[in-house]
Enzyme design. Structure first.
Site, short mmCIF file in Angstrom:
data_model
loop_
_atom_site.label_atom_id
_atom_site.label_comp_id
_atom_site.label_asym_id
_atom_site.label_seq_id
_atom_site.Cartn_x
_atom_site.Cartn_y
_atom_site.Cartn_z
N GLY A 164 0.79 -1.24 0.00
CA GLY A 164 0.00 0.00 0.00
C GLY A 164 0.81 1.28 0.00
NE ARG A 200 11.72 -2.85 -3.20
CZ ARG A 200 10.44 -2.89 -3.45
NH1 ARG A 200 10.00 -3.49 -4.53
NH2 ARG A 200 9.58 -2.36 -2.62
#
Lengths: 183, 517
Positions: B99, B344
């Site tokens: 979200g 990441r």
């Protein structure tokens, strides 16, 4: 030239056959649902009459008491949770059987039709009540309320987990380590 | 022998490759469910069904952020719209997403005193994407993200309450939904789509795109009442798409076979954060219909997942809120090993290089300040996040050499005091405090397959580009099924922006197509 073409054709055909064999191998490996008795007949069978649908197939343990003419209340004498009891029936037999034992007829969910179709969730909540209320009842179930999630709120379809004519499933377990026992 | 080989080559060339391009060969071998026999594959122009089971202006494949945004825009542009999804539930990965929606120059950023711009967001995307991003696509996302976010607030009704940081961004620009889940947005998109009359049909799996003799996509073959993952379940049906098909079927992180074709390291040793339906058959079906794929081997691993819980779990919400406030430790050495606020890819690669899980930890100040209480509680209940009264107890639990570890924490604390990390240049936030206040919390980290940056080649109108470098007529795509937006690395929180920006473009343009019949 011609010979070469024939060879190619042969090869093509054998490759196709090979692929078909490969694919159909996969098909056969797929799990199949158990065949139930013919629907029209099943509707008339009494809930205690296992052989009415299952024929000669043994579905009760040898030690089980005779159940002819037994009402659902009779089941509940032994089938209650806890040690030394027979355990709840709610995970032992399909939901449709529980419905039948409680006197719910096929037509009450499926309607009076020749070909019964999957039942809409609205039928479930008509008797069992709104899912929001249900979620309140199960609010304290660990590790997570099974009837309310951050993803679907309380709107997930009952039929996603509580199958009536197949083994119920724990849909949450697709992604979570929630080991619910699903009736 | 040689002759045989040659014949076989000719056969596969002719029947698999000629019309469909390189990927199709793999696809044909892999997608058993498509029942793709050579004879069928040869026809770029398909034998169209005599009778269509359903007819819509626009057919959308997939009911996540992108698909529903496309459906809503297409409907509002006057089209009648069908959304299909193969799963029993709507929302795909979007409904289990964290979200966070990245957008620059917003009101929430202003309220938090964050200076940001579309130029800076684009710069971050390109830098972290190793400049492999298709710049025009990345620019579309960076420059339209704010508008897309505002559309989800004012028109869809989604609520964002927190401004979060994700590794690799130069500022806080992730707008966190009120329930810390993508469900806030995707459920409200679904409600809006239903309200305006979009038809949603679940358990309907795309089998094949159907094209006419001009190569235009005219409809789809599907299996209705499909039960994932059984390819023989359900029954065949043909849906006519008068104007266009929008493909928004998501990525292929859960497709072990397909991901290993492109990155052989990604065996089943690596779990995935994705929902089980995140497989690649719809993407491959598009390739078989003439679509070109790009950068399929850039597959992202999430560096913040835990081996102690299933799927995405709660630890990512714990880890990502702590970076910049607390250290990550290699238990073998007792020392930090990498820039906690790194992107990441860098972080996942660093952990894989160590070869065993590492530790993210925080003290009660950082944890109470940063962690969503539900995530902490659930993570602890699952046993993935643990609580310790002392640093020594923490070290003991994870077999960390305690003396080195305590010195390392002191060292980290000195960097926090001066807000500068001399070792790894970790970004340290203004309100960060030294890691001293017990109890301490920690979790183990081991990467999981998270996002597939590669996918279908699209242009800025969301048209799918074919192997002839021209748009495949009647086919649009948006979201994770596309490639090129993110290049080598997708930054956290940019998927939502990508999906909404391109979903809306795809839907609007799909509705504008001239009906073919």
């Amino acid at each position: 030239m011609k010979n070469k073409k024939t060879k190619k054709l042969l090869l093509a055909v054998s490759l196709i056959l090979f692929l078909v064999a490969l694919l159909s191998g996969g098909i056969d490996a797929a799990p199949k649902e158990k065949k139930a008795a013919p629907k029209a007949k099943a509707a008339d069978v009494k809930a205690w009459d296992c052989a009415g649908c299952h024929k000669d197939k043994k579905v009760l343990p040898d030690s089980h008491v005779p159940i002819k003419e037994m009402p659902y209340e009779g089941c509940l004498v032994c089938h209650i949770p806890g040690e030394k009891n027979a355990g709840t029936l709610r995970t032992k037999i399909p939901g449709s059987h529980l419905h039948a034992l409680k006197g719910v007829k096929c037509a009450q969910c499926h309607g009076k039709v020749k070909k019964p179709a999957p039942v809409e969730m609205s039928k479930c909540v008509a008797c069992h009540g709104e899912t929001a209320k249900l979620a309140e009842k199960t609010a304290k179930v660990k590790p997570q309320n099974p009837h309310e999630s951050p993803h679907y709120g309380t709107s997930a379809d009952c039929n996603l987990c509580h199958h009536q004519h197949a083994k119920s499933e724990n849909l949450c377990a697709q992604c979570h380590k929630f080991d619910y026992i699903v009736p | 022998m040689k002759k045989d080989d040659q014949s076989e080559k000719t056969l596969s060339r002719r029947n698999f490759l000629k019309t469909t391009g390189g990927v199709a060969a793999t696809a044909a071998a892999m997608v058993g469910g498509l029942n793709l026999l050579p004879a069928k594959a040869e026809a770029a122009c398909d034998a169209l069904p005599k009778k269509w089971d359903d007819t819509y202006d626009v057919v959308v494949i997939g009911s996540g952020f992108a698909g529903l945004a496309a459906a809503i825009e297409a409907k509002n542009a006057g089209a009648n719209v069908l959304v299909i999804d193969k799963m029993v539930l709507h929302g795909g990965n979007s409904i289990i997403n964290g979200g966070d929606f990245c957008a620059p120059g917003t009101k929430l950023q202003q309220e938090n005193g964050v200076q940001d711009s579309a130029e800076l967001m684009l710069k971050d995307m390109l830098r972290v994407g190793a400049y492999l991003n298709h710049p025009d696509l990345a620019k579309m996302v960076a420059f339209n993200a704010k508008g897309a976010l505002e559309w989800t607030e004012s028109y869809i009704g989604a609520k964002y309450t927190k401004l979060n940081f994700h590794g690799g961004h130069s500022v806080k620009r992730a707008h966190g939904t009120i329930n810390s889940s993508g469900s806030e947005l995707v459920n409200k998109e679904l409600a809006k789509a239903k309200e305006i009359g979009v038809k949603i049909q679940l358990r309907t799996k795309l089998v094949k795109f159907l094209s006419n003799k001009d190569g235009r996509i005219v409809g789809v073959e599907v299996r209705k009442d499909y039960k994932f993952p059984d390819d023989n379940s359900g029954k065949a049906a043909f849906i006519k798409a008068k104007r266009a098909v929008v493909l928004s079927s998501g990525g292929f992180s859960r497709d072990t076979r397909l991901r290993q074709v492109h990155d052989p390291r990604l065996t089943d040793r690596f779990e995935s954060t994705n929902q089980p339906g995140a497989t690649g058959e719809a993407l491959l079906a598009a390739c078989m219909a003439g679509a070109m794929d790009v950068q399929m081997d850039w597959i992202q691993l999430g560096p913040w997942t835990s081996p102690d819980e299933k799927g995405f779990g709660y630890v990512p919400l714990f880890c990502e809120r702590l970076v910049g406030y607390a250290p990550m430790i290699n238990p073998k050495t007792g020392k930090r090993f990498f820039k906690e606020t790194g992107n990441r890819k860098e972080r996942a690669d660093a952990i894989i290089l160590i070869g065993d899980p590492v530790i993210i930890m925080g003290d009660s100040y950082a944890v109470n300040k940063q962690i969503f209480p539900m995530a902490l509680q659930k993570g602890m209940e699952a046993g993935a996040i643990k609580k310790f009264d002392t640093l020594e107890a923490l070290a003991k639990e994870y077999n960390i050499p305690v003396d080195v570890f305590l010195k390392e924490i002191e060292r980290w604390n000195s960097y926090v005091e001066k807000k500068k990390d001399d070792d790894f240049d970790c970004m340290i936030f203004k309100d960060a405090q030294p890691t001293v206040a017990g109890p301490f919390y920690a979790a183990r980290l081991w990467p999981k397959v998270h996002h597939t940056m590669g996918g279908l080649n699209i242009n800025t109108d969301a048209q799918v580009i074919g192997f002839d470098f021209k748009p495949v007529k009647g086919l649009y795509a948006a979201g994770e099924v596309t490639g090129g937006v993110h290049g080598a690395v997708r930054l956290g929180g940019v998927a939502m922006a990508d999906c909404i920006v391109f979903g809306r473009v795809a839907g609007t343009n799909a509705a504008k197509e001239k009906p073919w019949g």
